[in-house]
Design a protein around this motif. Structure first.
Motif, PDB file in Angstrom:
ATOM      1  N   LEU A 671       0.804  -1.225   0.044  1.00 42.10           N
ATOM      2  CA  LEU A 671       0.053  -0.082   0.074  1.00 42.10           C
ATOM      3  C   LEU A 671       0.892   1.276  -0.142  1.00 42.10           C
ATOM      4  N   SER A 672       1.868   1.226   1.030  1.00 42.07           N
ATOM      5  CA  SER A 672       2.748   2.475   0.963  1.00 42.07           C
ATOM      6  C   SER A 672       3.537   2.656  -0.358  1.00 42.07           C
ATOM      7  N   GLU A 673       3.907   1.346  -1.006  1.00 36.61           N
ATOM      8  CA  GLU A 673       4.555   1.694  -2.344  1.00 36.61           C
ATOM      9  C   GLU A 673       3.805   2.466  -3.597  1.00 36.61           C
ATOM     10  N   SER A 674       2.577   1.767  -3.304  1.00 35.62           N
ATOM     11  CA  SER A 674       1.663   2.374  -4.327  1.00 35.62           C
ATOM     12  C   SER A 674       1.236   3.696  -4.259  1.00 35.62           C
ATOM     13  N   LEU A 675       1.272   4.303  -3.001  1.00 32.96           N
ATOM     14  CA  LEU A 675       0.895   5.744  -2.398  1.00 32.96           C
ATOM     15  C   LEU A 675       2.123   6.516  -2.710  1.00 32.96           C
ATOM     16  N   MET A 676       3.451   5.846  -2.822  1.00 30.17           N
ATOM     17  CA  MET A 676       4.567   6.791  -3.020  1.00 30.17           C
ATOM     18  C   MET A 676       4.662   6.577  -4.594  1.00 30.17           C
ATOM     19  N   TRP A 677       4.164   5.729  -5.215  1.00 33.57           N
ATOM     20  CA  TRP A 677       4.325   5.841  -6.857  1.00 33.57           C
ATOM     21  C   TRP A 677       3.443   7.096  -7.274  1.00 33.57           C
ATOM     22  N   HIS A 678       2.137   7.152  -6.708  1.00 40.10           N
ATOM     23  CA  HIS A 678       1.237   8.260  -7.061  1.00 40.10           C
ATOM     24  C   HIS A 678       2.111   9.794  -6.555  1.00 40.10           C
ATOM     25  N   ILE A 679       2.665   9.536  -5.459  1.00 39.09           N
ATOM     26  CA  ILE A 679       3.462  10.773  -5.128  1.00 39.09           C
ATOM     27  C   ILE A 679       4.775  11.167  -6.162  1.00 39.09           C
ATOM     28  N   SER A 680       5.221   9.977  -6.636  1.00 42.34           N
ATOM     29  CA  SER A 680       6.308  10.344  -7.386  1.00 42.34           C
ATOM     30  C   SER A 680       6.012  10.878  -8.710  1.00 42.34           C
ATOM     31  N   SER A 681       4.725  10.544  -9.085  1.00 47.29           N
ATOM     32  CA  SER A 681       4.350  10.928 -10.429  1.00 47.29           C
ATOM     33  C   SER A 681       3.883  12.347 -10.227  1.00 47.29           C
ATOM     34  N   GLN A 682       3.570  12.659  -9.092  1.00 48.69           N
ATOM     35  CA  GLN A 682       2.991  14.183  -8.663  1.00 48.69           C
ATOM     36  C   GLN A 682       4.513  15.023  -8.715  1.00 48.69           C
ATOM     37  N   VAL A 683       5.435  14.723  -8.204  1.00 51.79           N
ATOM     38  CA  VAL A 683       6.788  15.175  -7.914  1.00 51.79           C
ATOM     39  C   VAL A 683       7.393  15.366  -9.797  1.00 51.79           C
ATOM     40  N   ALA A 684       7.188  14.402 -10.366  1.00 55.11           N
ATOM     41  CA  ALA A 684       7.624  14.589 -11.599  1.00 55.11           C
ATOM     42  C   ALA A 684       6.875  15.724 -12.554  1.00 55.11           C
ATOM     43  N   VAL A 723       0.863  23.939  -8.699  1.00 59.31           N
ATOM     44  CA  VAL A 723       1.935  23.575  -7.686  1.00 59.31           C
ATOM     45  C   VAL A 723       1.275  23.368  -6.424  1.00 59.31           C
ATOM     46  N   LEU A 724       0.652  24.327  -5.945  1.00 63.46           N
ATOM     47  CA  LEU A 724      -0.127  24.157  -4.618  1.00 63.46           C
ATOM     48  C   LEU A 724      -0.921  22.849  -4.605  1.00 63.46           C
ATOM     49  N   LYS A 725      -1.778  22.816  -5.590  1.00 61.33           N
ATOM     50  CA  LYS A 725      -2.780  21.604  -5.854  1.00 61.33           C
ATOM     51  C   LYS A 725      -2.178  20.296  -5.715  1.00 61.33           C
ATOM     52  N   ARG A 726      -0.960  20.218  -6.436  1.00 58.09           N
ATOM     53  CA  ARG A 726      -0.336  18.960  -6.405  1.00 58.09           C
ATOM     54  C   ARG A 726       0.463  18.567  -5.085  1.00 58.09           C
ATOM     55  N   MET A 727       1.208  19.647  -4.372  1.00 58.87           N
ATOM     56  CA  MET A 727       1.632  19.399  -3.379  1.00 58.87           C
ATOM     57  C   MET A 727       0.662  19.140  -2.234  1.00 58.87           C
ATOM     58  N   THR A 728      -0.542  19.713  -2.318  1.00 58.11           N
ATOM     59  CA  THR A 728      -1.651  19.539  -1.617  1.00 58.11           C
ATOM     60  C   THR A 728      -1.976  17.699  -1.549  1.00 58.11           C
ATOM     61  N   CYS A 851      -2.377  19.835   5.024  1.00 59.47           N
ATOM     62  CA  CYS A 851      -1.469  18.668   4.509  1.00 59.47           C
ATOM     63  C   CYS A 851      -0.092  19.176   3.979  1.00 59.47           C
ATOM     64  N   LEU A 852       0.152  20.274   3.749  1.00 60.91           N
ATOM     65  CA  LEU A 852       1.159  20.856   2.989  1.00 60.91           C
ATOM     66  C   LEU A 852       2.515  20.617   4.023  1.00 60.91           C
ATOM     67  N   ALA A 853       2.213  21.047   4.940  1.00 59.50           N
ATOM     68  CA  ALA A 853       3.214  20.987   6.042  1.00 59.50           C
ATOM     69  C   ALA A 853       4.163  19.635   6.131  1.00 59.50           C
ATOM     70  N   LYS A 854       3.292  18.612   5.991  1.00 55.08           N
ATOM     71  CA  LYS A 854       3.762  17.068   5.936  1.00 55.08           C
ATOM     72  C   LYS A 854       4.538  16.998   4.497  1.00 55.08           C
TER      73      LYS A 854
END
Length: 919
Positions: A671-684, A723-728, A851-854
């Motif tokens: 589950l964590s790895e799947s969540l991180m995959w979504h985060i990495s796509s947002q960071v990209a 940028v703010l939406k993706r970071m949120t 959630c931006l703080a985290k």
């Protein structure tokens, strides 16, 4: 195929004319045995053939000695001799009443005889067709027709009653021998007689089921045949298991009694030629030399030579001019028959079992065999005997012949396929019963869920108010557990029936640990284990009630309750069958922690991961759900289009703990790895936006102390809201992961507290100067246990995979720095958003910007760990830029752009609070 029996029989009659008297005498001698074997069931019962149930005797019945070899002879074989013999020597039927009665008795018992395997000979038709062409045989033809009518009318019911009697007799015999196996010695003859009688009745039914005009079809459908076969197999098992006991008994019998009696008989002979004397002396010497020590030492006995000498002696003493005539010394013949039987009890037990109880003929009646098996499973009281059918498959290889080796593989394959089919069907039946019990238990467990107590509470409140007003309330709802209160023990519930049926079938599955069929070993319990694993897997996935079309899924806590109820039932199976149910749990539940199971099917891990990502978190991004830190849960927001699910019921701490229980550390890692995959796509995507604004951001990075220049540069930035939406979104995902990790830590702390505390202690005492690679290994271990880490190892791994070969490390590092700049200078725009107002009740903002703080801290820590930069310096730079940008808001006079200024200031405080651990 129609066979013309008339011409061959006529030819055989002509050939047997010279031998007719000898053959007739031999057949008439069967009157001592065959009529006794062909009694009705009531007569059998009265005669008490199986006298084992009476007082045990250490001596065989002397009255049986002269006919001992015939006592366990096949009834089918005797009937063949009688019918075929008197057809060939039919003249004696007109002159000897004994012969005629014997022939009629055989004709009344059966309508057909087996020629070879499943080929049968219709005796009445063949005999009538033969005699109709012989002058003066009208009376015999009438006899045949009367016997045929008697066979059609009464043979079926007579044999049915025999089988009924044999079932009870063999059951009592097997029970006594199980309790007192020492009786197998003195009562061996009765064991083999019982096996022979039962074998004959089973083969008779098999042969006549499809070859007899039936007036009563019920007489030829025996739903209890499995019970008779089962007790035959039990007696066979006793003989095999206690073979040494029988050997010990008969070795002592041969040396201590038979040798002495035979020696006396030989000494008392008035005339004894030299050859006969030598043979009989060898008998006495052979028996005298036997000792119990030979049995204890495991010596292999072989009395075939002795039995061959007995045949030779019979030949010597049966010729017309023999000095020693066996006919004049009947006691010697009886004694030798007894001795020969005793020798077989020492060296030929396996051969005796084949001779008296071989049922390999079932190999050639596959359809009838399978039909009997299905009838056995359909009748709950008979299912406990269903193991008899696969056990019969062990007989099949005994019907092969060394002169026909090519059929060995065919028969072997058939025995394997039938045994496999029987065991598989038994396991399926047990699995289905277990599944039904599990369904009932899951229903009962569901009644105890908290969601059902609201109605009970409501009824209680209403009842109280109705009582005060004098109004009649609604009928009281039955409370869970009422079904367990029994007022009458005769009332049987569906659950009672299921448990009874299961216990009966499990007795059969557990009857033997394994069986060998054609050098292949079958383990019945493994069939059940395999089916339970498959069904448990399907049931767990099915209980999620996942609907891809409507995106509905069961709450983790409800699924956990159902799974635990299911496991409780499966655990109880160990009371019925000796299987390792823990192995089933490990195999199934461990597979459910992976993305796909061993069959490539989706697991609950993949279903829940997909649901939380694609349904719950997607609705968060759409603004329909918010994360409330005070409640540690995601909560639905009031919108025009109501959601089909309540987010809080899937994301509060109790549900996340239930999810952790179900998925385990491996599943939560996925589950964590799947969540991180979504985060990495947002960071990209964020990096792409940084590249688009790289020049402006580079200038802003060094101009944070120049308000006017910063304002002018800010206007040149593009995609600020994106940028703010993706970071949120990243912050929301990380907040969800934080909930999941906390729940995992709680679950593991309950199950393995000492290990978790050791990991936690290890993590908390990592020296600052520790190499980052070593520290990351510790963080990875800690993260797997659900512990929070300063640097998220899963996020580091996900973002590390984004490194591009076309961009230098220095450029990547620059982009990472500018990303933090982009976020910092964009924060003031949040103040103009109506949804940015901070709510103390939820300790956050309805648009999830808290959630931006985290997100800011975690992304910074991961990026600068990858690029080996200073996390502390970069966060200080971020805070400087962010505070400088936010100070501008205080100088703004437009209330629209500053409506939620204080709420955004609080956001900066959250960022600095989270960043404190890096300083």
């Amino acid at each position: 195929m129609i066979v013309d029996y008339e011409n061959p029989l006529k030819k055989m009659m002509e050939e047997f004319v010279p031998h007719s008297k000898s053959l007739s005498d031999a057949l008439i001698s069967l009157q001592m045995v065959y009529p006794r074997r062909n009694l009705s069931a009531d007569q059998w019962r009265n005669a008490q053939l199986l006298s084992l149930i009476s007082a045990p005797s250490t001596m065989l019945n002397p009255a049986q000695s002269d006919t001992m070899p015939c006592e366990y002879l096949s009834l089918d074989a005797m009937e063949k001799w009688i019918i075929f013999g008197f057809i060939l020597c039919h003249g004696i039927l007109n002159s000897d009443a004994t012969a005629l009665n014997l022939w009629k008795l055989a004709l009344q018992s059966s309508s057909c005889l087996s020629l070879f395997r499943d080929e049968v000979f219709h005796i009445h038709k063949a005999a009538e067709d033969l005699f109709v062409n012989i002058r003066g045989y009208n009376k015999r033809i009438n006899d045949i027709r009367e016997c045929k009518e008697a066979a059609v009318s009464h043979a079926g019911s007579m044999h049915r009653e025999r089988r009924k009697f044999l079932r009870s007799a063999l059951k009592e015999l097997a029970t006594v021998l199980s309790d007192q196996p020492g009786l197998l010695g003195p009562k061996a003859l009765f064991v083999f007689m019982a096996l022979s009688f039962a074998r004959d009745e089973i083969i008779w039914l098999l042969r006549h089921a499809d070859n007899m005009p039936k007036k009563s079809a019920d007489d030829f459908i025996d739903k209890h045949i499995a019970e008779l076969i089962f007790y035959m197999e039990e007696l066979r098992a006793h003989v095999r298991k206690y073979g040494p006991v029988m050997q010990r008994y008969y070795v002592q019998y041969l040396s201590g009694f038979d040798a002495v009696v035979l020696n006396e008989l030989v000494q008392n002979l008035s005339v004894c030629p030299e050859d006969e004397s030598i043979i009989m002396s060898s008998f006495v010497n052979t028996m005298t030399s036997l000792s119990v020590k030979q049995v204890e030492d495991g010596e292999v006995f072989d009395f075939r030579g002795m039995r061959l000498d007995w045949f030779r002696l019979q030949a010597y003493t049966s010729v017309s001019k023999a000095s020693l005539s066996l006919a004049d010394h009947r006691e010697l013949g009886k004694m030798m028959n007894t001795i020969i039987f005793h020798t077989k009890m020492v060296d030929s037990l396996v051969e005796m079992l084949v001779e008296t109880s071989d049922l390999s003929i079932f190999c050639f009646y596959s359809r009838a065999f399978e039909k009997m098996f299905q009838q056995c499973l359909e009748l709950p009281s008979q299912s406990r005997y269903s193991i008899a059918f696969p056990l019969l498959c062990t007989h099949f290889m005994s019907c092969t012949h060394e002169l026909c080796p090519e059929e060995r593989h065919h028969i072997g394959d058939r025995s394997l396929s039938l045994c496999n089919m029987f065991l598989d069907e038994m396991a399926k039946q047990a699995r289905n019963l277990i599944t039904d019990i599990c369904t009932e238990q899951c229903t009962l467990s569901d009644q105890l869920l908290p969601k059902h107590c609201a109605k009970t509470i409501s009824q209680a409140v209403n009842k109280k108010s109705k009582k005060q007003t004098g109004k009649k309330g609604e009928p009281e709802r039955e409370k869970p557990g009422v079904e367990s209160m029994r007022k009458n023990r005769l009332v049987v519930t569906n659950l009672d029936k299921l448990h009874t049926a299961l216990s009966e079938l499990c007795f059969s599955i557990n009857y033997v640990p394994n069986m060998v069929v054609w050098e292949h070993t079958f383990t019945p319990r493994e069939y059940l284990t395999s089916h339970l694993e498959i069904r448990f897997t399907k049931s767990i996935v099915g209980m999620t009630m996942y609907n891809q079309a409507t995106q509905e899924i069961a709450k983790p806590s409800e699924l956990l309750t159902s799974v635990r109820a299911y496991m409780t039932v499966l655990q109880s199976i160990e009371n019925y069958v000796q299987i390792d149910i823990t192995r089933v749990f490990n195999n199934v539940l461990l597979q459910q922690t992976q993305h796909l199971d061993s069959h490539g099917e989706p697991t609950i891990t993949s279903l829940y991961t997909n649901w939380y990502l694609e349904t719950l978190l997607r609705q968060v991004s759409n603004g329909h759900i918010a994360y409330f830190p005070a409640m540690k849960a995601f909560v639905n927001l009031p919108t025009e289009n109501e959601l089909t699910f309540n987010a809080e019921e899937y994301s509060d701490i109790s549900e996340m703990r239930a999810l952790s229980e179900l998925l385990g550390p491996y599943g939560m890692k996925f589950l964590s790895e799947s969540l991180m995959w979504h985060i990495s796509s947002q960071v990209a995507e964020l990096k792409k936006l940084v590249v688009e604004n790289v020049e402006v951001l580079t200038q802003m990075r060094t101009s944070f102390d120049k308000p006017d220049q910063m304002a002018a540069l800010f206007k040149r930035l593009s995609s600020v809201d994106s940028v703010l939406k993706r970071m949120t979104i990243i912050g929301v995902i990380l907040s969800f992961r934080s909930l999941a990790q906390e729940a995992l830590r709680d679950v593991l702390s309950y199950h393995i507290p000492f290990l978790v505390s050791s990991i936690e202690d290890f993590k908390d005492h990592i020296p600052r100067e520790t190499d980052m690679k070593v520290a990351m290994n510790v963080y990875e271990l800690s993260s797997a246990a659900g512990l929070p880490c300063e640097i998220d190892p899963a996020l580091v791994v996900a973002l590390s995979s984004q490194k591009s070969e076309n961009i230098s490390p220095e450029e990547e590092y620059k982009i990472a720095c500018l990303l933090m700049v982009f976020v910092a200078v964009s924060l003031p725009t949040l103040a103009s958003n109506v949804m940015s107002q901070y709510s103390p009740a939820i300790e956050g903002h309805c648009n999830n910007i808290h959630c931006l703080a985290k997100a800011i801290n975690q992304i910074a820590a991961a990026l600068f760990t990858i690029h080996k930069g200073s996390i502390e310096d970069r966060l200080k730079e971020f805070l400087a830029l962010a505070s400088s940008s936010l100070l501008k808001i205080g100088q703004e006079t437009d209330k629209t752009t500053t409506r939620n200024r204080e709420s955004v200031y609080l956001l900066l405080d959250m960022v600095s609070s989270h960043a404190h651990c890096y300083f």
